[in-house]
Scaffold this motif. Structure first.
Motif, PDB file in Angstrom:
ATOM      1  N   VAL A  11       0.857  -1.180   0.000  1.00 53.03           N
ATOM      2  CA  VAL A  11       0.000   0.000   0.000  1.00 53.03           C
ATOM      3  C   VAL A  11       0.899   1.238   0.000  1.00 53.03           C
ATOM      4  O   VAL A  11       1.836   1.320   0.801  1.00 53.03           O
ATOM      5  N   SER A  12       0.611   2.157  -0.886  1.00 51.85           N
ATOM      6  CA  SER A  12       1.389   3.387  -0.893  1.00 51.85           C
ATOM      7  C   SER A  12       0.495   4.579  -0.598  1.00 51.85           C
ATOM      8  O   SER A  12      -0.703   4.556  -0.917  1.00 51.85           O
ATOM      9  N   GLN A  13       1.091   5.573   0.026  1.00 55.00           N
ATOM     10  CA  GLN A  13       0.357   6.777   0.380  1.00 55.00           C
ATOM     11  C   GLN A  13       1.180   7.994   0.002  1.00 55.00           C
ATOM     12  O   GLN A  13       2.407   7.988   0.100  1.00 55.00           O
ATOM     13  N   SER A  14       0.481   9.038  -0.405  1.00 58.03           N
ATOM     14  CA  SER A  14       1.172  10.280  -0.723  1.00 58.03           C
ATOM     15  C   SER A  14       0.293  11.471  -0.379  1.00 58.03           C
ATOM     16  O   SER A  14      -0.945  11.360  -0.423  1.00 58.03           O
ATOM     17  N   PRO A  15       0.893  12.608   0.036  1.00 57.96           N
ATOM     18  CA  PRO A  15       2.322  12.701   0.334  1.00 57.96           C
ATOM     19  C   PRO A  15       2.653  11.993   1.640  1.00 57.96           C
ATOM     20  O   PRO A  15       1.758  11.621   2.390  1.00 57.96           O
ATOM     21  N   ARG A  16       3.909  11.787   1.931  1.00 59.28           N
ATOM     22  CA  ARG A  16       4.293  11.194   3.210  1.00 59.28           C
ATOM     23  C   ARG A  16       4.190  12.230   4.329  1.00 59.28           C
ATOM     24  O   ARG A  16       3.896  11.884   5.476  1.00 59.28           O
ATOM     25  N   ASP A  47      -2.967   4.353  -2.494  1.00 58.50           N
ATOM     26  CA  ASP A  47      -2.991   3.341  -3.548  1.00 58.50           C
ATOM     27  C   ASP A  47      -2.945   1.973  -2.877  1.00 58.50           C
ATOM     28  O   ASP A  47      -1.901   1.582  -2.357  1.00 58.50           O
ATOM     29  N   PRO A  48      -4.049   1.238  -2.886  1.00 57.96           N
ATOM     30  CA  PRO A  48      -4.055  -0.055  -2.200  1.00 57.96           C
ATOM     31  C   PRO A  48      -3.326  -1.114  -3.019  1.00 57.96           C
ATOM     32  O   PRO A  48      -2.940  -0.883  -4.165  1.00 57.96           O
ATOM     33  N   ILE A  49      -3.168  -2.263  -2.424  1.00 53.89           N
ATOM     34  CA  ILE A  49      -2.588  -3.393  -3.138  1.00 53.89           C
ATOM     35  C   ILE A  49      -3.564  -3.799  -4.257  1.00 53.89           C
ATOM     36  O   ILE A  49      -4.779  -3.867  -4.026  1.00 53.89           O
ATOM     37  N   SER A  50      -3.027  -4.050  -5.420  1.00 54.06           N
ATOM     38  CA  SER A  50      -3.861  -4.376  -6.576  1.00 54.06           C
ATOM     39  C   SER A  50      -4.754  -5.575  -6.274  1.00 54.06           C
ATOM     40  O   SER A  50      -4.304  -6.612  -5.778  1.00 54.06           O
TER      41      SER A  50
END
Lengths: 110, 114
Positions: free
Chosen positions: B4-9, B24-27
């Motif tokens: 899982v990604s997040q922006s901004p940090r 952005d979750p895991i696909s």
């Protein structure tokens, strides 16, 4: 609001010793999970125990669950410096959301 | 694989500004969760999506908080007219199962409102 309390709030031990953390919760649960959080790394799932289980092992981790007392414990054996982190229990019931405790800050001294 | 990604940090906002935090979750993960974590506390649930449907928003603290996941993948948490008490780390998590099993968390966005 938080589900319950974790005990102790902070724990400092020597490397190689065992660390035990406790978690109490307030409502019925389907499962209880333990997470670790290092600074800058986010929450990492460690282990899940279902409400009909009493004990579970994963590597150096041992989790117990007592639903009659609404409590759980996490034991980390043979601690390492890399185990330094905050540890949270989280419960789930019918809803999808997790309800977290306030956490135990564990420090492993070399 | 990618987590899982997040922006901004990190985000610093002046009081009264609007902010938008992205996850952005895991696909392929059906479920997506937002949590708020104040300093020294455990995460607290904000809202939950199953695909594009927001099934639970009971944790959103006020109507200044709004979340969306229009295509069932990326999600945005928007906070309007930020206040100092909004300062916290905002965590996003996703899970594959329809029951609350293991949730995979992103690194979080640290929001500081000055």
């Amino acid at each position: 609001s938080q589900q319950g309390e974790e005990d102790p709030q902070a724990l400092s031990i020597q490397e190689g010793e065992n660390a035990t953390m406790n978690c109490s919760y307030k409502t019925s649960i389907n499962n209880l999970q333990w997470y670790r959080q290092n600074s800058g790394r986010g929450l990492v799932h460690l282990i899940l125990i279902r409400s009909n289980e009493r004990e579970k092992h994963s590597g150096r981790l041992r989790v117990t669950l007592d639903t009659s007392k609404k409590s759980s414990s996490l034991l980390i054996t043979a601690s390492r410096a890399a185990d330094t982190a905050s540890y949270f229990c989280a419960t789930a019931y019918l809803a999808q959301k997790l309800v977290f405790g306030q956490g135990t800050r564990l420090t492993i001294n070399p | 694989g990618a987590g899982v990604s997040q922006s901004p940090r990190y985000k610093v906002a002046k009081r009264g500004q609007d902010v938008a935090l992205r996850c952005d979750p895991i696909s392929g993960h059906v479920s997506l969760f937002w949590y708020q974590q104040a300093l020294g506390q455990g995460p607290e649930f904000l809202t939950y999506f199953q695909n594009e449907a927001q099934l639970d928003k009971s944790g959103l603290p006020s109507d200044r908080f709004f979340a969306e996941r229009p295509e069932g993948s990326v999600s945005t948490l928007k906070i309007q007219r930020t206040q100092q008490e909004d300062s916290a780390v905002y965590l996003c998590a996703s899970s594959l199962e329809r029951v609350p099993y293991e949730q995979y968390f992103g690194p979080g966005t640290r929001l500081t409102v000055t």
